[in-house]
Design an enzyme around this catalytic site. Structure first.
Site, short mmCIF file in Angstrom:
data_model
loop_
_atom_site.label_atom_id
_atom_site.label_comp_id
_atom_site.label_asym_id
_atom_site.label_seq_id
_atom_site.Cartn_x
_atom_site.Cartn_y
_atom_site.Cartn_z
N ARG A 28 8.20 -5.62 34.23
CA ARG A 28 8.01 -5.65 32.77
C ARG A 28 6.76 -4.91 32.37
NH1 ARG A 28 10.82 -8.35 29.08
NH2 ARG A 28 11.99 -10.20 29.62
N ARG B 208 8.20 -19.86 28.86
CA ARG B 208 7.83 -18.58 29.48
C ARG B 208 6.34 -18.30 29.39
NH1 ARG B 208 12.20 -15.10 26.43
NH2 ARG B 208 11.88 -16.85 25.00
N GLN B 209 5.60 -19.20 28.77
CA GLN B 209 4.13 -19.07 28.72
C GLN B 209 3.55 -20.15 29.61
OE1 GLN B 209 2.45 -18.54 24.75
NE2 GLN B 209 4.46 -17.93 24.00
N HIS C 204 12.49 -22.84 32.52
CA HIS C 204 12.20 -21.49 33.02
C HIS C 204 11.31 -21.52 34.28
CE1 HIS C 204 11.56 -17.24 33.07
NE2 HIS C 204 10.26 -17.44 33.05
N LYS D 41 13.07 -6.44 38.57
CA LYS D 41 12.69 -5.94 37.24
C LYS D 41 11.16 -5.93 37.10
CE LYS D 41 12.50 -8.93 33.81
NZ LYS D 41 12.91 -9.93 32.81
N GLY E 254 17.75 -7.73 26.54
CA GLY E 254 17.29 -6.52 27.22
C GLY E 254 17.42 -6.61 28.74
N THR E 255 16.94 -7.72 29.31
CA THR E 255 16.95 -7.87 30.77
C THR E 255 18.37 -7.80 31.31
OG1 THR E 255 15.06 -9.34 30.54
CG2 THR E 255 16.24 -9.45 32.63
N THR F 85 16.38 -11.60 24.10
CA THR F 85 16.76 -10.40 23.34
C THR F 85 17.95 -9.68 23.96
OG1 THR F 85 15.33 -8.96 24.65
CG2 THR F 85 14.33 -10.02 22.73
C1 R5P Z 1 12.86 -13.93 32.52
O1 R5P Z 1 12.13 -14.19 33.46
C2 R5P Z 1 13.98 -14.81 32.07
O2 R5P Z 1 14.58 -15.48 33.13
C3 R5P Z 1 15.00 -14.01 31.32
O3 R5P Z 1 15.56 -13.04 32.19
C4 R5P Z 1 14.36 -13.30 30.17
O4 R5P Z 1 13.49 -14.15 29.48
C5 R5P Z 1 15.40 -12.80 29.21
O5 R5P Z 1 14.75 -12.16 28.18
P1 R5P Z 1 15.41 -10.98 27.38
O6 R5P Z 1 16.84 -11.39 27.12
O7 R5P Z 1 14.60 -10.88 26.12
O8 R5P Z 1 15.30 -9.75 28.20
#
Ligand code: R5P
Length: 346
Positions: A221, A120-121, A153, A219, A254-255, A252
């Site tokens: 962020r 993700r980075q 990702h 979404k 959250g998403t 986590t």
């Molecule tokens: C984001 O772009 C990824 O595809 C996931 O949706 C995200 O990394 C999930 O992160 P978290 O569960 O912390 O919200």
């Protein structure tokens, strides 16, 4: 059966770092099944390695046997919920294992990492590192000629390697089979969505394969706070429909939970979530448990690329596990036998 050396690479040799051990055992079991079907016999053991952690936290992996000329695969599950080793510890163990292999002169070295760390980075938004590129460089410099991973990702990470080949596999076929054959999901009233625009392509893929309609959750962020979601909007109709949310990972949670709440507010009925990498970082398990009790989500399906252990799977009502070990085994087998893998990677 005697193998024709022109049709295969060196002898298939599988080893694992500590956090990759249980996945490696499942993969090698599947490899033996494949070989048997092909009328061959494979050694059903992992190559002897040892992971040593020094008092100051440094780590090294030692290969305790001869691998010269072998087609060598080193398996590591970098985010391992059943171990107290961190992502960084496990990444470093992998790097030392690859370099130990490089020093041992095998025919070919493949790093099998179902979870690509730091994925993700992969781009810069402020004064920050492009860490996924650094990981690619570590793997390449250590001596990996190929990397096998699952649902990376960001596909652009392929371009971070100069010589090493990156094969990105997908869990969608295994998950789709589970939905249709084990769960016997009624797809007539189903809408597929992703919890953000980044996962829209994945959602489109599932909806095409399953023959369902499709919606998008948009979404935004707040990048000043790690893991914080700012706002969400829904594009599409989910009223009185069951919804399948697909994504590469739950970190986590959250998403996914924000998206599920939004879908419920828009009239969705049952919500099932399917991800390739169920990391469940921090207090994600508690958050998902609460969302399950509040009937916001009905089920989460994950793969054993992040292995939570049998007791978690048996005792967690909302969690279902799908194995990707047979998929990895088939890809490894085909690579070793110099056969096509492109159909398997889709
Ligand atoms: C984001 O772009 C990824 O595809 C996931 O949706 C995200 O990394 C999930 O992160 P978290 O569960 O912390 O919200």
């Amino acid at each position: 059966m005697q193998l024709n050396p022109l049709e295969s690479r060196g002898a298939l040799a599988i080893a694992a770092c500590n956090s990759g051990l249980s996945f490696a055992e499942r993969v090698i079991k599947e490899l033996c099944i494949i070989a048997k079907k092909e009328g061959e016999k494979l050694e059903s053991r992992l190559r002897d390695t040892q992971e040593i952690v020094f008092p100051n936290g440094e780590v090294k992996v030692v290969i305790n046997e001869f691998i010269r000329g072998d087609d060598f695969y080193i398996i590591q599950c970098i985010d391992d919920p059943l171990s107290d080793r961190s992502v960084n510890d496990n990444l470093m163990a992998l790097i030392t294992a690859i370099h130990a292999a490089y020093q041992s002169d095998p025919d070919h070295i493949t790093a099998v990492i179902p979870q690509f760390p730091y994925a993700r980075q992969e781009r810069r938004k402020t004064r920050e590192a492009i860490s996924a590129k650094l990981v690619a460089k570590f793997l390449e410099d250590a001596g990996a000629q190929r990397v096998l991973t699952l649902d990376i990702h960001a596909e652009a990470i392929q371009g971070f390697f100069s010589y090493t080949k990156l094969e990105d596999m997908h869990a969608s076929r295994e998950i789709k089979n589970y939905l249709l054959n084990t769960l016997k999901l009624d797809i007539k009233n189903l809408v597929v969505t992703g919890p953000d625009v980044g996962s829209a392509e994945k959602a489109r893929h599932y909806s095409k394969r399953l023959g369902t309609s499709f919606a998008i959750v948009d979404k935004a962020r707040d990048y000043s706070k790690p893991g914080e979601v700012e706002s969400m909007r829904l594009v599409g109709d989910v009223k009185d429909k069951n919804v399948l949310i697909v994504d590469d990972m739950i970190a986590t949670g959250g998403t996914m939970i924000h998206a599920a709440k939004l879908l419920k507010e828009n009239g969705a009925k049952d919500i099932i979530v399917a991800v390739s990498l169920p990391f469940f970082n921090g207090n994600a398990v508690e958050k998902i448990e609460r969302a399950y009790q509040e009937e916001i989500i009905k089920m989460v399906i994950g793969t054993d690329a992040v292995f939570w252990g049998e007791s978690f799977v048996q005792n967690t009502e909302w969690y279902q596990e799908v194995t990707v070990a047979p998929l990895f085994a088939r890809v490894i087998y085909n690579i070793n036998r110099k056969r096509s893998v492109s159909q398997l990677l889709r």
